[in-house]
Each structure stands twice: as structure tokens, then as C-alpha cells.
Write an enzyme that holds these catalytic residues in place. Structure first.
Site, PDB file in Angstrom:
ATOM      1  CB  SER A  39      -0.967   0.027   1.185  1.00 37.29           C
ATOM      2  OG  SER A  39      -0.277   0.217   2.390  1.00 37.29           O
ATOM      3  CE  LYS A  80      -2.647   2.211   4.852  1.00 37.97           C
ATOM      4  NZ  LYS A  80      -2.385   1.319   3.766  1.00 37.97           N
TER       5      LYS A  80
END
Length: 183
Positions: A39, A80
Site C-alpha cells: 500500500s 500511511k
């Protein structure tokens, strides 16, 4: 005999102090984390080892575009990038990030954007589309993975409460050939 006993006690004390010191450093200051998944590509690769600086946000909030580690709803830690801070509006149009109406460059996405031929890297959305609010709530962050098409982030799990943030991840220490600061 007394000298050997004294030497053993000194070694035991030194070992205990080292263990306690290591535990304090790991629990309160810095912790290792392993990137699990794709990701954050191309910035981070699967199985990269990083150091999380737990002191980074004890006095204040993250900056936009910081890479953070937080406790996700699935009882898992996610890594993230911070896109929206409390009070921000966030929107994507034509593969361009707009925060509070201002367009932002995201150079860390250039590699993937140049490879995409079947539409935008980041699908258009507004904050209201994704979290049901027009601004990032107070005490929360809006985060996204760099691999926009394959990232489970705030578009799916909602805004991240600040109390769930473990810290900033900015140093890759393994594999050796990839040791570097990331931004």
C-alpha cells in the site's frame, strides 16, 4: 570466592539495567516496524524495516505528508501518509490533491502516475464522500497509502484518531541496500 560472587553480581546488575533500558526505549521512544503489503509503494516496499519515532508527536500534531504508524480498526498497525489535518477539506479531482482548495504536488506518486494508462491513479472524491463530513474532524487525521489503487486507508476506514497514532516513520534500516530517510 567472594570476588567471583561480586563479579557475577556486577554482571547481573549490568544485564538487568541493559534489559530495562532497552524496554523503556522500545516502549516509550522508538520501535521497529515491518512494512506489510504494497500500500505504500513506491515509497516503501513490502518487508522494509523501519524505526517509528514515538516522541515525534508528543508536543503537537503530524505535518501534512508525514508517514505515520497507527493502530487500525482491525487490531493491526498501518503505515500511511498524512493527507488531511484537523479542520482541512480534502478533495481529489483529475488526479490532483486539493487541500482547503489549494492544489498540492505529490512527487512521491510520479512513478506510478506515469505507469497508469487506464484512468487516474487516485479516483476523484471529496471528504464528504468518504467520511461523511466536510472537514477532517478535530483530533483526527485523513491518511492515504501511496499505492492509491491498492491501499486500505481513510477512504475505507475513516479518519484516524490522534490517540491511535504511534509515531512518525522516517528511517528504513533494512534491507541494508535500502537504508535511508524517507519523506
Amino acid at each position: 570466592m567472594a570476588k567471583k560472587k561480586n563479579e557475577l553480581w556486577e554482571w547481573t546488575k549490568a544485564l538487568l539495567i541493559a534489559v530495562v533500558l532497552a524496554a523503556v526505549i522500545r516502549y516509550f521512544l522508538f520501535a521497529p516496524i515491518v512494512v506489510d503489503g504494497l500500500s505504500m509503494r513506491p515509497t516503501l516496499q513490502d518487508q522494509d524495516r523501519m524505526i517509528v519515532n514515538k516522541l515525534s508527536y508528543t508536543v503537537g500534531e503530524p505535518d501534512r505528508f508525514d508517514i505515520i504508524v497507527f493502530h487500525a480498526p482491525e487490531n493491526k498497525d498501518y503505515i500511511k501518509r498524512v493527507i488531511g489535518l484537523p479542520g482541512d477539506t480534502v478533495e481529489y479531482r483529475d488526479d490532483i490533491l486539493y487541500v482547503n482548495g489549494k492544489a498540492y504536488e505529490e512527487p512521491y506518486l510520479d512513478e506510478f502516475k506515469s505507469q497508469v494508462i487506464d484512468g487516474p491513479l487516485t479516483e476523484p472524491f471529496t471528504l464528504e464522500d468518504k467520511i461523511g463530513e466536510t472537514t477532517v474532524p478535530e483530533g483526527h487525521l485523513f491518511v492515504m497509502g501511496d499505492n492509491r489503487r491498492f491501499s486500505k486507508d481513510s477512504r475505507h476506514i475513516g479518519a484516524v484518531p490522534m490517540e491511535e497514532v504511534l509515531g512518525k516513520a522516517s528511517v528504513i534500516y533494512w534491507p541494508i541496500e535500502d537504508v535511508r530517510l524517507v519523506n
